[in-house]
Design a protein around this motif. Structure first.
Motif, mmCIF file in Angstrom:
data_model
loop_
_atom_site.group_PDB
_atom_site.id
_atom_site.type_symbol
_atom_site.label_atom_id
_atom_site.label_comp_id
_atom_site.label_asym_id
_atom_site.label_seq_id
_atom_site.Cartn_x
_atom_site.Cartn_y
_atom_site.Cartn_z
ATOM 1 N N ALA A 94 39.149 42.869 31.711
ATOM 2 C CA ALA A 94 39.594 41.772 32.323
ATOM 3 C C ALA A 94 40.610 42.352 33.365
ATOM 4 N N ASP A 95 41.449 43.189 32.894
ATOM 5 C CA ASP A 95 42.599 43.615 33.814
ATOM 6 C C ASP A 95 41.861 44.551 35.298
ATOM 7 N N ARG A 96 40.732 45.039 34.766
ATOM 8 C CA ARG A 96 40.218 45.817 35.959
ATOM 9 C C ARG A 96 39.651 44.810 37.016
ATOM 10 N N ASP A 100 40.539 45.146 40.928
ATOM 11 C CA ASP A 100 39.595 45.285 42.148
ATOM 12 C C ASP A 100 39.471 44.246 43.100
ATOM 13 N N ASP A 101 40.058 42.747 42.638
ATOM 14 C CA ASP A 101 40.218 41.809 43.513
ATOM 15 C C ASP A 101 41.348 42.312 44.703
ATOM 16 N N LEU A 127 33.910 40.012 49.975
ATOM 17 C CA LEU A 127 35.024 39.408 49.012
ATOM 18 C C LEU A 127 34.966 38.111 48.516
ATOM 19 N N LEU A 128 34.831 37.304 49.400
ATOM 20 C CA LEU A 128 34.376 35.941 49.131
ATOM 21 C C LEU A 128 33.433 35.611 48.381
ATOM 22 N N ARG A 129 32.193 36.342 48.731
ATOM 23 C CA ARG A 129 31.061 36.086 48.013
ATOM 24 C C ARG A 129 31.138 36.690 46.450
ATOM 25 N N ARG A 130 31.962 37.534 46.337
ATOM 26 C CA ARG A 130 32.290 38.381 44.928
ATOM 27 C C ARG A 130 33.047 37.257 44.295
ATOM 28 N N GLU A 134 32.208 35.450 40.476
ATOM 29 C CA GLU A 134 32.813 35.774 39.490
ATOM 30 C C GLU A 134 32.894 34.961 38.116
ATOM 31 N N GLY A 135 32.480 33.473 38.667
ATOM 32 C CA GLY A 135 32.599 32.608 37.291
ATOM 33 C C GLY A 135 33.660 32.092 36.768
#
Length: 250
Positions: A94-96, A100-101, A127-130, A134-135
């Motif tokens: 979760a922290d990763r 990453d963001d 980045l916006l797509r990711r 991410e849900g």
């Protein structure tokens, strides 16, 4: 630059108390928001005071990278990003994701300065797509940063019609709601020229003037990211003079 915000105060208090781990944890929670609020001074103070051997070393290195990129030291910024990513490998999942963001935002700043807005647009879109995939609700600071980079890149490249204006306004709205003043003013200033397509140049001039008034109130007159507002007002004055001359001909 204004009064210290809770995040900056808490970091300072923890450092003064000799609790480097707590200071690093608070720093990790707040440094990007502090930077986007216009508190690069508080971020720099914390980076200089926190030992890189503490918990949260990845965030400390990311913040260093962003400050270095802002000063034009792009190779040093790249090295700090690489070191931050290496340090993050031991983080819980979760922290990763959160790390990453934020790392992607810092790399977005560096990419824009190092390779130009075209490359920043591509990285920002990815980045916006990711974030959308991410849900979960993305960090507002991360999303608004990506939107402003993609919006200003596409506006300057003139490649996607109304999309840049929508992204810049979305970024400004998110930044306003979360107190990210420097990012909000950047997004609003960048929105001036694409907003001309709506056919209300006088309203846009009022917006540009308000951006500069708010920047001036914070001592940010020389802030490079509000320069589009200055440029727009210059263009608007020129447009009015030309328009008046044209009307006189008729």
């Amino acid at each position: 630059m204004g009064a210290a915000r809770p995040g900056a105060r808490a970091i300072s208090h923890a450092i003064a108390a000799g609790d480097a781990d707590t200071a690093a944890r608070i720093f990790g929670d707040h440094w990007l928001e502090l930077f986007l609020q216009g508190r690069a001074d508080a971020v720099l103070d914390a980076v200089e005071a926190l030992p890189v051997t503490t918990a949260g070393v990845g965030d400390i290195r990311l913040a260093k990278a962003l400050l270095l990129a802002q000063r034009g030291r792009l190779e040093a910024a790249r090295s700090q990003i690489a070191a931050a990513r290496s340090a993050s490998e031991l983080l819980p999942p979760a922290d990763r994701v959160r790390f990453d963001d934020r790392a992607a935002v810092v790399d977005l700043f560096r990419t824009g300065l190092d390779h130009g807005l075209g490359a920043a647009v591509a990285s920002g879109v990815a980045l916006l797509r990711r974030l959308h995939g991410e849900g979960c609700e993305p960090d507002p600071a991360v999303r608004a940063s990506a939107e402003v980079f993609v919006g200003m890149g596409e506006a300057r490249l003139q490649s996607h019609g109304p999309a840049p204006l929508e992204l810049l306004r979305s970024s400004a709205a998110t930044a306003h709601a979360t107190g990210l003043v420097a990012l909000e003013l950047t997004a609003l200033a960048e929105s001036c020229f694409p907003a001309v397509t709506e056919g209300r140049p006088g309203e846009v001039a009022a917006l540009a003037a308000d951006v500069l008034r708010r920047a001036d109130a914070r001592g940010w007159v020389g802030l490079a990211t509000v320069a589009p507002a200055v440029a727009y007002l210059g263009w608007f004055d020129y447009w009015r003079i030309r328009r008046a001359a044209e009307l006189e001909l008729y």
